[in-house]
Motif scaffolding. Structure first.
Motif, PDB file in Angstrom:
ATOM      1  N   TRP A   1      11.075 -43.956  12.421  1.00 44.56           N
ATOM      2  CA  TRP A   1      10.217 -43.542  11.592  1.00 44.56           C
ATOM      3  C   TRP A   1      10.727 -42.381  11.060  1.00 44.56           C
ATOM      4  O   TRP A   1      10.796 -41.442  11.330  1.00 44.56           O
ATOM      5  CB  TRP A   1       8.952 -43.569  11.290  1.00 44.56           C
ATOM      6  CG  TRP A   1       8.399 -45.114  11.490  1.00 44.56           C
ATOM      7  CD1 TRP A   1       8.094 -45.226  12.684  1.00 44.56           C
ATOM      8  CD2 TRP A   1       8.403 -46.286  10.791  1.00 44.56           C
ATOM      9  NE1 TRP A   1       7.467 -46.581  12.662  1.00 44.56           N
ATOM     10  CE2 TRP A   1       7.635 -47.459  11.718  1.00 44.56           C
ATOM     11  CE3 TRP A   1       9.146 -46.152   9.520  1.00 44.56           C
ATOM     12  CZ2 TRP A   1       7.863 -48.964  10.800  1.00 44.56           C
ATOM     13  CZ3 TRP A   1       8.735 -48.355   8.735  1.00 44.56           C
ATOM     14  CH2 TRP A   1       8.066 -48.797   9.536  1.00 44.56           C
ATOM     15  N   ALA A   2      11.323 -42.220   9.285  1.00 43.38           N
ATOM     16  CA  ALA A   2      12.571 -41.367   8.930  1.00 43.38           C
ATOM     17  C   ALA A   2      11.807 -41.220   7.040  1.00 43.38           C
ATOM     18  O   ALA A   2      11.513 -42.506   7.057  1.00 43.38           O
ATOM     19  CB  ALA A   2      13.597 -40.973   8.813  1.00 43.38           C
ATOM     20  N   PRO A   3      10.758 -40.081   6.383  1.00 40.34           N
ATOM     21  CA  PRO A   3      10.590 -40.776   5.108  1.00 40.34           C
ATOM     22  C   PRO A   3      11.709 -40.758   4.096  1.00 40.34           C
ATOM     23  O   PRO A   3      12.732 -40.425   4.154  1.00 40.34           O
ATOM     24  CB  PRO A   3      10.251 -39.145   4.785  1.00 40.34           C
ATOM     25  CG  PRO A   3      10.094 -38.431   6.555  1.00 40.34           C
ATOM     26  CD  PRO A   3      10.288 -39.146   7.248  1.00 40.34           C
TER      27      PRO A   3
ATOM     28  N   ALA B   1       8.838 -45.854   3.570  1.00 43.52           N
ATOM     29  CA  ALA B   1       9.405 -45.432   5.106  1.00 43.52           C
ATOM     30  C   ALA B   1      10.490 -45.734   4.916  1.00 43.52           C
ATOM     31  O   ALA B   1      10.851 -47.051   5.291  1.00 43.52           O
ATOM     32  CB  ALA B   1       8.593 -45.031   5.701  1.00 43.52           C
ATOM     33  N   ALA B   2      11.801 -45.309   5.584  1.00 41.02           N
ATOM     34  CA  ALA B   2      12.639 -45.980   6.721  1.00 41.02           C
ATOM     35  C   ALA B   2      12.800 -45.995   7.250  1.00 41.02           C
ATOM     36  O   ALA B   2      12.308 -45.110   8.674  1.00 41.02           O
ATOM     37  CB  ALA B   2      13.896 -44.874   5.450  1.00 41.02           C
ATOM     38  N   LEU B   3      13.673 -46.844   8.711  1.00 34.12           N
ATOM     39  CA  LEU B   3      12.528 -47.484  10.005  1.00 34.12           C
ATOM     40  C   LEU B   3      14.387 -47.166  10.504  1.00 34.12           C
ATOM     41  O   LEU B   3      15.128 -48.523   9.943  1.00 34.12           O
ATOM     42  CB  LEU B   3      12.308 -48.962  10.007  1.00 34.12           C
ATOM     43  CG  LEU B   3      12.538 -49.493  11.447  1.00 34.12           C
ATOM     44  CD1 LEU B   3      11.726 -48.757  12.405  1.00 34.12           C
ATOM     45  CD2 LEU B   3      12.052 -50.594  11.674  1.00 34.12           C
ATOM     46  N   LEU B   4      14.653 -46.891  11.455  1.00 34.15           N
ATOM     47  CA  LEU B   4      15.857 -46.363  12.046  1.00 34.15           C
ATOM     48  C   LEU B   4      15.836 -47.738  12.925  1.00 34.15           C
ATOM     49  O   LEU B   4      15.584 -47.341  14.192  1.00 34.15           O
ATOM     50  CB  LEU B   4      16.124 -45.048  12.326  1.00 34.15           C
ATOM     51  CG  LEU B   4      16.767 -44.503  11.401  1.00 34.15           C
ATOM     52  CD1 LEU B   4      18.333 -45.145  10.435  1.00 34.15           C
ATOM     53  CD2 LEU B   4      15.527 -44.233  10.052  1.00 34.15           C
TER      54      LEU B   4
ATOM     55  N   LEU C   1      21.139 -49.054  12.419  1.00 34.44           N
ATOM     56  CA  LEU C   1      20.351 -49.634  11.181  1.00 34.44           C
ATOM     57  C   LEU C   1      19.332 -49.243  10.853  1.00 34.44           C
ATOM     58  O   LEU C   1      18.469 -48.527  11.198  1.00 34.44           O
ATOM     59  CB  LEU C   1      19.604 -51.305  11.409  1.00 34.44           C
ATOM     60  CG  LEU C   1      21.030 -52.109  12.432  1.00 34.44           C
ATOM     61  CD1 LEU C   1      20.468 -53.914  12.387  1.00 34.44           C
ATOM     62  CD2 LEU C   1      21.982 -52.460  11.544  1.00 34.44           C
ATOM     63  N   TRP C   2      20.033 -49.271   9.210  1.00 33.78           N
ATOM     64  CA  TRP C   2      18.811 -48.956   8.422  1.00 33.78           C
ATOM     65  C   TRP C   2      18.297 -49.879   7.460  1.00 33.78           C
ATOM     66  O   TRP C   2      18.625 -50.055   6.673  1.00 33.78           O
ATOM     67  CB  TRP C   2      19.817 -47.549   7.339  1.00 33.78           C
ATOM     68  CG  TRP C   2      18.410 -46.848   6.041  1.00 33.78           C
ATOM     69  CD1 TRP C   2      17.192 -46.613   6.154  1.00 33.78           C
ATOM     70  CD2 TRP C   2      19.315 -46.413   5.017  1.00 33.78           C
ATOM     71  NE1 TRP C   2      16.804 -46.377   5.299  1.00 33.78           N
ATOM     72  CE2 TRP C   2      17.757 -45.919   4.426  1.00 33.78           C
ATOM     73  CE3 TRP C   2      20.323 -46.049   4.963  1.00 33.78           C
ATOM     74  CZ2 TRP C   2      18.047 -45.381   3.399  1.00 33.78           C
ATOM     75  CZ3 TRP C   2      20.600 -45.598   3.717  1.00 33.78           C
ATOM     76  CH2 TRP C   2      19.459 -44.861   2.420  1.00 33.78           C
TER      77      TRP C   2
ATOM     78  N   VAL D   1      11.028 -55.719   4.013  1.00 33.89           N
ATOM     79  CA  VAL D   1      11.907 -55.245   4.231  1.00 33.89           C
ATOM     80  C   VAL D   1      13.898 -55.607   3.783  1.00 33.89           C
ATOM     81  O   VAL D   1      13.852 -56.600   3.531  1.00 33.89           O
ATOM     82  CB  VAL D   1      12.472 -55.268   6.127  1.00 33.89           C
ATOM     83  CG1 VAL D   1      13.713 -54.571   6.369  1.00 33.89           C
ATOM     84  CG2 VAL D   1      10.618 -55.710   6.725  1.00 33.89           C
ATOM     85  N   GLN D   2      14.290 -53.649   3.384  1.00 31.39           N
ATOM     86  CA  GLN D   2      15.974 -54.055   3.064  1.00 31.39           C
ATOM     87  C   GLN D   2      16.924 -53.623   4.118  1.00 31.39           C
ATOM     88  O   GLN D   2      16.354 -52.295   4.079  1.00 31.39           O
ATOM     89  CB  GLN D   2      15.433 -53.178   1.922  1.00 31.39           C
ATOM     90  CG  GLN D   2      16.599 -53.923   0.944  1.00 31.39           C
ATOM     91  CD  GLN D   2      16.693 -52.776  -0.658  1.00 31.39           C
ATOM     92  OE1 GLN D   2      15.207 -52.544  -1.137  1.00 31.39           O
ATOM     93  NE2 GLN D   2      17.480 -52.685  -1.586  1.00 31.39           N
ATOM     94  N   LEU D   3      17.484 -54.131   4.283  1.00 37.40           N
ATOM     95  CA  LEU D   3      18.745 -54.011   5.125  1.00 37.40           C
ATOM     96  C   LEU D   3      19.600 -52.884   3.975  1.00 37.40           C
ATOM     97  O   LEU D   3      20.529 -52.914   3.239  1.00 37.40           O
ATOM     98  CB  LEU D   3      19.436 -55.116   5.557  1.00 37.40           C
ATOM     99  CG  LEU D   3      20.294 -53.861   6.728  1.00 37.40           C
ATOM    100  CD1 LEU D   3      20.366 -53.381   8.175  1.00 37.40           C
ATOM    101  CD2 LEU D   3      21.321 -55.440   6.895  1.00 37.40           C
ATOM    102  N   MET D   4      18.976 -51.484   4.457  1.00 36.28           N
ATOM    103  CA  MET D   4      20.021 -50.744   3.155  1.00 36.28           C
ATOM    104  C   MET D   4      22.128 -49.744   4.494  1.00 36.28           C
ATOM    105  O   MET D   4      23.158 -50.000   3.043  1.00 36.28           O
ATOM    106  CB  MET D   4      19.506 -48.851   3.362  1.00 36.28           C
ATOM    107  CG  MET D   4      17.835 -49.267   3.441  1.00 36.28           C
ATOM    108  SD  MET D   4      18.119 -50.515   1.175  1.00 36.28           S
ATOM    109  CE  MET D   4      19.308 -48.953   0.243  1.00 36.28           C
ATOM    110  N   GLY D   5      21.851 -50.395   5.886  1.00 38.42           N
ATOM    111  CA  GLY D   5      23.028 -49.625   6.139  1.00 38.42           C
ATOM    112  C   GLY D   5      23.448 -50.250   7.409  1.00 38.42           C
ATOM    113  O   GLY D   5      22.221 -49.617   8.276  1.00 38.42           O
TER     114      GLY D   5
END
Length: 707
Positions: A3-5, A15-18, A27-28, A41-45
């Motif tokens: 996890w990352a802020p 939060a961002a889940l890597l 995946l981000w 949940v949103q796929l960002m990159g």
């Protein structure tokens, strides 16, 4: 998973889940949660990790202003990716990621929607912008933190590093080793009072180490680092939770008033062995601050400010790259539009040299009123150089206990005479050699270019000076050994040969013994030969120009000053308490300069028993005026008269076991010239005084060594 802020979103709801998957694909996913609703949940990159055996990430952090994502992997590398998804271009689905990419999940309204990972092909697979491969060794990166525009990374190699972004490239500024034995560093916490807490594991204990006080705040037995854990602190209490043998354990401690009060904070944990003044930094609305660098037996060097008005020493930065004691310091001032810019060399035990770029500027917001930025430039160790040698099984390995006793930067090596911007530094070594190193700052390389075993015994001091005349320049070197001899060298040839070798290699510098045209000083036949050259070498330097037996035993202090007539005063102090001064003149023949260079001794003056103990510091303040300091804790001002040295004034200082002194002069507002000196040993002390007839000294701040 990690996890990352998520920048720009509230941390309690987003939060961002890597996620690392097969073939190094990361995946981000943005995960948001609202009360009473299913997580969104949103796929960002999508990102491609560099190839390695264990190809998955371990931590990540965002740099939203730059639009970048930085992560660490199991191989110990730091990777920088572009982060274009901040613009909002992404695929979205109100689903819970649970299982494979092809699974479908059910939300709170019992409506089936496909997983957002089914649409990941709509996003391109981003490649790294910058990779620092294996920065933290093979044990992996444990955390990445962003603080005040700098990047901090930790690993299980026992160090944490400070980095910055330069044209979308990661650049390591310096590394820190918090405390001995803490090999497993997990996280860094920056507190509101300016402290940096280092969280990690030492053996089977969880440790919280304070960089401000230099001590362990907590040590909790938990079984070691191979477990899930979490730590949280607040002004009122601290909580540490961990899993042990399947049980969830909780450690809680209430804040208690500190009964210990530090009266005078220590600069080092052991004796201060060397000190150098870099210069003065002016702060608007405040007094001028003197910036110093000290080295110690505790294996660290400290950049500090010492103010005459506040009478206190405040550390700015601590350099902890050495694995043994720091014995000597040398620096070369650089161009600086604001504040001080200096290239600092530090050396000591285990034949290790470190080089840093220091940038000191005024900062009214900080407690010290001066901000110091440190950039690690290069390092060199003889044993590492040995491992790179070819056919080393045929050679005799150097003494692993070799120490650098003294350093001196060659002046004038960045002028038009040498178009390539690099510096040379001479080193006095305990194995009996005088070594010359070349630094190419742009390539971050420090290499050995020449060495000599002329003294055949421990060399204690070196001092380089530049002789200039209308027809050119000559680089001269003075070296002193334990037998009381002082030798003078012309090292212009090796310096020029090293520059030519660099140009022939098209900018690639190679160590001594591997370069096609290395410069070499003559190596007498001894029982142990340190350097054996297997390649053709350039013409070797001839014997020293002049060798003087100045003392009956070791030369502990040495200083050279040019006179207005173009001659050179060489002052030295010895273990036997004597002081020796000689006047030299450089003579050039009618032919080429290299063929006719010679030194003539015009005058010699000696003062036996000038002090009751070792003379460990001496300075020529001006022609005819000397300052000496000794282990007998006396600071004496001498006047050089024809054939003798006459004491003018003596004062006692408080620092025991004096190791070194440094001096400088300043012109006061009324035009009065004042001399300042700083002394180090079991502490640090600064004094000032005026030239004759007023010879009284005024004592300035003293700092204990904290032993």
């Amino acid at each position: 998973l990690s996890w990352a802020p998520r920048p720009g979103l509230p941390p309690d709801t987003a939060a961002a889940l890597l996620v690392s998957g097969p073939d190094g694909e990361m995946l981000w996913l943005d995960v948001t949660h609202r009360l009473g609703q299913a997580p969104s949940v949103q796929l960002m990159g999508r990102y491609q990790l560099p190839p390695c055996k264990q190809r998955w990430h371990t931590c990540a952090a965002f740099l939203p202003q730059e639009g970048l994502l930085i992560c660490g992997d199991r191989r110990g590398s730091l990777i920088l990716f572009p982060c274009n998804s901040f613009s909002g271009c992404a695929t979205q689905s109100t689903s819970i990621v649970n299982g494979d990419a092809d699974t479908v999940v059910e939300d709170s309204s019992n409506e089936l929607e496909p997983s957002c990972l089914l649409h990941k092909g709509a996003l391109s697979l981003e490649s790294p912008l910058s990779v620092l491969f294996g920065l933290h060794g093979k044990t992996g990166v444990t955390s990445v933190t962003i603080h005040r525009g700098y990047i901090y990374s930790t690993g299980r190699d026992g160090v944490y590093r400070q980095l910055r972004l330069q044209d979308q490239q990661l650049e390591v500024l310096q590394k820190h080793r918090p405390c001995k034995g803490l090999q497993w560093i997990e996280e860094l916490h920056f507190t509101s009072d300016g402290d940096l807490l280092v969280l990690g594991f030492h053996a089977d204990n969880f440790v919280v180490w304070s960089s401000k006080t230099g001590e362990n705040i907590h040590c909790i037995p938990c079984g070691g680092g191979h477990r899930s854990w979490s730590y949280c602190s607040s002004p009122s209490d601290e909580v540490f939770a961990f899993i042990k043998s399947g049980d969830v354990m909780l450690y809680q401690r209430k804040a208690e008033p500190c009964e210990q009060q530090v009266l005078l904070a220590s600069l080092h944990g052991r004796e201060i062995t060397c000190v150098r003044r870099l210069g003065a930094v002016g702060v608007p609305g405040r007094a001028t601050f003197n910036v110093f660098v000290t080295g110690s037996e505790d294996t660290t060097a400290c950049v500090l400010v010492l103010s005459e008005n506040s009478r206190a020493a405040v550390p700015l930065a601590r350099l902890s790259d050495h694995i043994s004691s720091v014995r000597t310091l040398a620096f070369a001032m650089g161009p600086g539009d604001e504040g001080l810019s200096a290239l600092l060399f530090s050396a000591g035990g285990r034949a290790q040299i470190e080089c840093y770029r220091l940038l000191c500027t005024g900062d009214t917001a900080s407690e010290s009123a001066v901000a110091c930025r440190v950039i690690h430039v290069a390092s060199h160790r003889l044993d590492k150089h040995w491992e790179q040698k070819k056919n080393r099984h045929k050679l005799v390995k150097m003494d692993p206990e070799t120490r650098y006793m003294s350093l001196s930067v060659l002046p004038g090596t960045s002028t038009k005479q040498l178009p390539t911007p690099w510096k040379f530094v001479a080193a006095a070594c305990s194995d009996g050699s005088v070594r010359i190193f070349g630094l190419l700052e742009a390539a971050q390389k420090l290499v050995l270019v020449a060495e000599s075993f002329h003294h055949q015994r421990c060399v204690l001091k070196v001092e380089a000076f530049l002789h200039s005349w209308a027809g050119g320049e000559r680089h001269l070197l003075c070296s002193a050994a334990t037998d009381g001899s002082i030798a003078f060298w012309d090292i212009t040839g090796p310096v020029m040969d090293a520059v030519d070798a660099l140009h022939q290699a098209e900018g690639e510098m190679q160590p001594l013994g591997e370069c096609c045209c290395p410069a070499a000083l003559p190596v007498p036949v001894t029982k142990v030969s340190i350097a054996v050259l297997t390649e053709p070498v350039s013409p070797a330097l001839e014997a020293p120009l002049v060798t003087i037996m100045a003392h009956s035993c070791g030369v502990n202090s040495l200083h050279i000053r040019e006179t207005p007539e173009g001659q050179y005063l060489v002052a030295s102090g010895s273990d036997d308490g004597s002081i020796h001064v000689c006047l030299l003149e450089v003579a050039l023949g009618r032919g080429e300069a290299a063929a006719g260079t010679s030194l003539q001794v015009l005058e010699r003056v000696s003062r036996p028993c000038a002090h009751a103990a070792h003379v460990t510091g001496i300075r020529v303040l001006r022609p005819g005026l000397l300052l000496s300091a000794s282990v007998d804790q006396r600071l004496t001002l001498w006047k050089q008269c024809p054939g003798e040295l006459v004491p003018l004034s003596t004062t006692f200082f408080h620092v025991p076991d004096l190791a070194e002194l440094d001096c400088w002069e300043e012109v006061e507002v009324g035009g009065e010239l004042r001399y300042y000196c700083v002394l180090c040993g079991q502490g640090l002390e600064m004094l000032c005084g005026t030239a004759p007839p007023n010879l009284l000294y005024k004592r300035l701040p003293s700092e204990g060594a904290g032993v």
